[in-house]
Design an enzyme around this catalytic site. Structure first.
Site, PDB file in Angstrom:
ATOM      1  N   LYS A   8      14.455 -26.341  17.548  1.00 48.49           N
ATOM      2  CA  LYS A   8      15.047 -24.944  18.484  1.00 48.49           C
ATOM      3  C   LYS A   8      13.677 -24.215  19.128  1.00 48.49           C
ATOM      4  CE  LYS A   8      14.124 -21.237  15.690  1.00 48.49           C
ATOM      5  NZ  LYS A   8      13.142 -20.241  16.085  1.00 48.49           N
ATOM      6  N   ASP A 131      17.463 -18.892  10.132  1.00 47.42           N
ATOM      7  CA  ASP A 131      17.793 -19.733  11.274  1.00 47.42           C
ATOM      8  C   ASP A 131      18.763 -20.816  10.970  1.00 47.42           C
ATOM      9  OD1 ASP A 131      15.811 -18.602  13.000  1.00 47.42           O
ATOM     10  OD2 ASP A 131      14.201 -19.907  12.196  1.00 47.42           O
TER      11      ASP A 131
END
Length: 160
Positions: A8, A131
């Site tokens: 990401k 995350d």
């Protein structure tokens, strides 16, 4: 079972305030990219391996923590051997370990037919790392809190 773990990027990151628990409240826009690790999960004795010799292969690896969190939360699943073919750069802020943990959660959900939604898996992921919830959901999303609140499907629009 083989699963891809997507890296990401943070498109934006705003630190809003320090929380009493020592974390910060954040507001971020994250997006998945086509840089992946490949995870292979097989029934076994709980061994962990990777193509990079310096990565932890004990219980401190987020992929193993995710497998344990899934079993704890659902009461489903057997002990798995996990192999990670690592391509996401380590310690680069691209959620490599978190995306590996998310891939384990998605794989176990499929393997054991628990039919948990991505947001339910994200709740389990929040117990593993900040995350991980985003990495379970993926795509483009607004991420808030310390990472546990994910609003998927965020689209950017411009008045220009």
């Amino acid at each position: 079972m083989e699963k891809q773990a997507y890296a990401k990027l943070n498109l934006s990151l705003d630190i809003l305030r320090r929380r009493e628990d020592g974390f910060h409240d954040l507001q971020m826009v994250m997006v998945s990219i086509d840089l992946t690790d490949t995870l292979t999960l097989t029934p076994g004795e709980g061994s962990m391996s990777t193509n990079l010799s310096f990565l932890p292969t004990d219980g401190s690896n987020l992929a193993q923590k995710a497998a344990a969190a899934f079993r704890s939360a659902t009461g489903q699943g057997e002990v798995l051997d996990i192999h990670i073919d690592k391509h996401i750069p380590v310690c680069a802020g691209m959620a490599g370990g978190s995306s590996d943990a998310a891939a384990v959660l998605r794989a176990m959900n499929e393997m054991y037919h628990t039919n948990l939604s991505p947001l339910e898996l994200a709740d389990i992921g929040a117990t593993v790392g900040s995350d991980v919830p985003y990495c379970v959901v993926g795509g483009t999303a607004l991420v808030e809190g310390r990472g546990e609140r994910v609003t998927p499907g965020l689209l950017y629009t411009s008045d220009a």
